[in-house]
Design an enzyme around this catalytic site. Structure first.
Site, PDB file in Angstrom:
ATOM      1  CE  LYS A  34      -4.031  -2.284   1.944  1.00 44.33           C
ATOM      2  NZ  LYS A  34      -4.162  -3.151   0.680  1.00 44.33           N
ATOM      3  CB  CYS A  35       4.043   1.615  -0.546  1.00 44.60           C
ATOM      4  SG  CYS A  35       5.658   2.729  -0.603  1.00 44.60           S
TER       5      CYS A  35
END
Length: 181
Positions: A34-35
């Site tokens: 989730k970057c």
């Protein structure tokens, strides 16, 4: 102590000796799903597909230390990587990569290759530096891992020869990898 002395756990909790990779060129990378750098999974997979027949292995180590960008379980991480990016290289057990709780492997990698700065030409470099200065200023100190997708290149003899920060795209590593294959 060398790279082949480390034993790590796969995402299924099975111990794996890095000695199993003797004679291979390795890219060891801390990852998160989730970057802003998560799309690097695709480029890493592309490198793996292009060079695995010549002896390249990519070892992914999920980490939730950076703004909690890897909240999933080990099986959820593996499924995310496979479904969204077609990842077939080895993903290991989630763990820390900086500070006192860092996995011994990552402490070793940092000792071998320190922080040399972000690629200022990368479109996210200035935002990443600003976010770190404002929210995690201690991350900018010393040689520790600064964020997700820090990549270490290891030659066939187990020597850690290069470190590439998140602002360095995996595709840009191809020339360095080719020199080692």
């Amino acid at each position: 102590m060398g790279i082949y002395d480390f034993v790590v756990k796969t995402n299924k909790g099975v111990e794996k000796s890095l000695a199993d990779y003797k004679g291979k060129v390795l890219v060891i990378v801390n990852t998160a799903s989730k970057c802003g750098f998560t799309p690097q999974f695709k480029e890493l997979q592309d490198l793996y597909m292009k060079y695995k027949g010549q002896g390249l292995e990519i070892l992914g180590f999920p980490c939730n230390q950076f703004a909690e960008q890897e909240p999933g379980s080990n099986s959820e991480v593996q499924e995310f990587c496979r479904l969204n990016y077609g990842v077939t290289f080895q993903i290991f057990e989630k763990g820390d990569v900086r500070g006192e709780t860092a996995q011994p492997l990552f402490k070793y990698l940092i000792e071998q290759q320190g922080f040399k700065g972000f690629d200022a030409s990368h479109p996210i470099a200035a935002k990443l530096t600003e976010a770190l200065q404002q929210n995690f200023p201690e991350y900018l100190e010393g040689d520790s891992i600064k964020w997700n997708f820090t990549k270490f290149l290891v030659d066939r003899d187990g020597k850690v020869v290069a470190r590439f920060e998140p602002t360095f795209a995996p595709a840009e590593m191809a020339a360095e990898i080719e020199k080692l294959l």
